[in-house]
Scaffold this active site. Structure first.
Site, PDB file in Angstrom:
ATOM      1  N   ASP A 136       0.775  -1.152   0.247  1.00  0.00           N
ATOM      2  CA  ASP A 136       0.075  -0.104   0.045  1.00  0.00           C
ATOM      3  C   ASP A 136       0.777   1.341  -0.059  1.00  0.00           C
ATOM      4  O   ASP A 136       1.633   1.487   0.919  1.00  0.00           O
ATOM      5  CB  ASP A 136      -1.029   0.030   1.331  1.00  0.00           C
ATOM      6  N   GLU A 171      -1.895  -1.276  -5.958  1.00  0.00           N
ATOM      7  CA  GLU A 171      -3.203  -0.419  -6.708  1.00  0.00           C
ATOM      8  C   GLU A 171      -3.098  -0.061  -7.998  1.00  0.00           C
ATOM      9  O   GLU A 171      -2.018   0.601  -8.120  1.00  0.00           O
ATOM     10  CB  GLU A 171      -3.725   0.554  -5.269  1.00  0.00           C
ATOM     11  N   CYS A 224     -12.274  -4.853   5.548  1.00  0.00           N
ATOM     12  CA  CYS A 224     -11.871  -5.681   6.693  1.00  0.00           C
ATOM     13  C   CYS A 224     -10.916  -6.659   5.941  1.00  0.00           C
ATOM     14  O   CYS A 224     -11.544  -7.609   5.354  1.00  0.00           O
ATOM     15  CB  CYS A 224     -12.770  -6.143   7.546  1.00  0.00           C
ATOM     16  N   CYS A 233     -12.691 -10.122   7.605  1.00  0.00           N
ATOM     17  CA  CYS A 233     -14.306 -10.782   7.250  1.00  0.00           C
ATOM     18  C   CYS A 233     -14.603 -10.157   5.897  1.00  0.00           C
ATOM     19  O   CYS A 233     -15.787 -10.727   5.535  1.00  0.00           O
ATOM     20  CB  CYS A 233     -15.237 -10.427   8.337  1.00  0.00           C
ATOM     21  N   CYS A 270     -12.870  -2.737  12.719  1.00  0.00           N
ATOM     22  CA  CYS A 270     -13.794  -3.380  11.879  1.00  0.00           C
ATOM     23  C   CYS A 270     -15.163  -3.458  12.546  1.00  0.00           C
ATOM     24  O   CYS A 270     -15.143  -3.704  13.953  1.00  0.00           O
ATOM     25  CB  CYS A 270     -13.586  -4.881  11.400  1.00  0.00           C
ATOM     26  N   CYS A 293     -16.544  -7.606  13.056  1.00  0.00           N
ATOM     27  CA  CYS A 293     -15.782  -8.737  13.625  1.00  0.00           C
ATOM     28  C   CYS A 293     -14.904  -8.063  14.764  1.00  0.00           C
ATOM     29  O   CYS A 293     -14.254  -8.883  15.563  1.00  0.00           O
ATOM     30  CB  CYS A 293     -14.836  -9.612  12.814  1.00  0.00           C
ATOM     31  N   ASP A 350      -3.115   1.153   6.956  1.00  0.00           N
ATOM     32  CA  ASP A 350      -2.379   0.966   5.765  1.00  0.00           C
ATOM     33  C   ASP A 350      -2.001  -0.506   5.766  1.00  0.00           C
ATOM     34  O   ASP A 350      -2.011  -1.047   4.670  1.00  0.00           O
ATOM     35  CB  ASP A 350      -1.021   1.714   5.804  1.00  0.00           C
TER      36      ASP A 350
END
Length: 430
Positions: free
Chosen positions: A190, A285, A352, A355, A372, A375, A382
């Site tokens: 990232d 990305e 997340c 999950c 999250c 969960c 990051d």
């Protein structure tokens, strides 16, 4: 016979004599003017007659111009022909739909000085373990620091100048072929501003050192203010002609900005080399840097908001050079037997990694903490995004790549699914 092309680059610091420095400076300005004139000629013929002019025909005009104009005749003929071929490539890149290049632009006076030569026009000889010389047409032998082996056949050469002095670059054909897969673990990366790069297999981010120290930033700001005052004075009292003091100020600014660029490039090369060597699959990305760094200034009718804050953010994004990191990873992964996979960037910071829940509330205020709402998973924002990028890259690049974690179920919002389905379709031709 198939033409052998350069597949690697070599750049060395050159040390011309005082006479050679003056000659190379004059050639650099001539090369810039020749590019502008050749581009203007092509644009004029297309607008007036819809005629496409190429370098093969422009070389005939160049031969006539070398006879009539001494300042063009002083430039080696091979360099002028190479400039026209470079203009051909610029046009080809512009018309290529898979290339993001824009229409060829005119070069300003402040553009970096460079003089290109074909490989057949230069000759290199090694003096000792640390020094070598290159023979250039109409210039003679130019000394340069042999900081690394050439490692191949020279296909082209370019002499250029920046804030640190002169450099000689060679395009070299090494014949290197892509390596077999190295079988090393996968990772997701990232790229950001607060954290320059966060790798999914690591627990701490990789931070780029400041490209300029505090004193250097203050000095750069003072020099830019001095330049603005001197340019204003020059326009009022000197007819716009730059004086010695203004040229000295510009040279000092160029030296600082070149130092900043070199430090940024050093960190980028070390980062990308380490990633390509130690991983079998690298997920990043698919960022649209041009859109991310668009100005918020707006128009006089609809002025933008937070313009200064957005300008600072744009500078921080460009300082981390995400586009250059991607470019380097594209060729370094082939060198070290790894694979580069680009994934859609939407909602990577709101998903997340455990999950697959997509919820903006999981990262309130775009802070450093990701929590999250389903969960209860907590992690650095990051690092969570890098793990999600790795999962998406593995789904795209293949499941046979080793990974340090299992792939969670990724829930993509409806808008994201729609964008993935609506891929551009080729036009139907009858």
């Amino acid at each position: 016979m198939r033409r052998v092309k350069a597949d690697a680059g070599r750049r060395y610091r050159a040390y011309p004599t005082r006479d050679q420095d003056e000659v190379l400076t004059g050639w650099g300005h001539t090369a810039r003017a020749l590019w502008n004139v050749a581009l203007e000629q092509r644009v004029y013929l297309w607008e007036q007659r819809r005629y496409t002019l190429r370098s093969a025909e422009q070389c005939k005009f160049l031969t006539a111009a070398r006879t009539d104009l001494d300042w063009i005749g002083d430039l080696p003929a091979q360099a002028g022909q190479q400039i026209l071929r470079s203009l051909d490539r610029a046009y080809d890149n512009f018309w290529n739909p898979n290339n993001p290049a824009r229409f060829p632009a005119r070069k300003k006076r402040g553009h970096r000085l460079s003089v290109p030569f074909p490989g057949q026009a230069v000759e290199v000889r090694k003096l000792n373990r640390k020094w070598a010389e290159v023979r250039l047409p109409k210039l003679g032998w130019l000394r340069f620091r042999l900081s690394r082996a050439m490692g191949g056949t020279i296909r082209n050469a370019t002499v250029s100048c920046d804030g640190n002095g002169w450099h000689i670059s060679f395009g070299v054909h090494t014949g290197r072929k892509p390596k077999a897969p190295n079988g090393k673990p996968a990772c997701g990366v990232d790229f950001g501003v607060a954290a320059s790069a966060f790798v999914s297999t690591e627990t701490t981010p990789r931070l780029m050192p400041p490209s300029l120290t505090v004193n250097e930033r203050w000095r750069l700001k003072a020099l830019e203010q001095r330049k603005a005052r001197q340019v204003t004075y020059t326009k009022k009292h000197n007819g716009g002609r730059y004086g010695r003091r203004l040229c000295t100020t510009i040279a000092q600014i160029t030296k600082l900005t070149t130092r900043r660029a070199n430090r940024r490039a050093d960190f980028t090369h070390k980062l990308t080399t380490d990633l390509a060597k130690n991983h079998g699959l690298i997920g990043i990305e698919d960022l649209r840097v041009k859109n991310m760094t668009a100005s918020a200034q707006g128009t006089p009718e609809a002025p933008g908001k937070n313009v200064r804050a957005k300008s600072g953010l744009n500078r921080s994004i460009l300082d981390n050079a995400p586009g250059e990191r991607r470019r380097q990873l594209e060729y370094k992964t082939r060198m070290y037997g790894s694979v580069l996979v680009t994934v859609p960037p939407f909602h990577t910071s709101q998903t997340c990694a455990q999950c697959g829940r997509v919820d903006p509330e999981s990262r309130k205020g775009c802070g450093r903490l990701f929590a999250c709402t389903r969960c209860g998973h907590e992690d650095d924002a990051d690092h969570n995004a890098s793990v999600e990028i790795e999962a998406r890259a593995r789904r795209t690049g293949g499941s046979d790549i080793n990974s340090t974690r299992s792939i969670p179920r990724m829930r993509v919002p409806a808008t994201g699914r729609r964008r993935m389905r609506e891929a551009p379709k080729p036009a139907h031709t009858s």
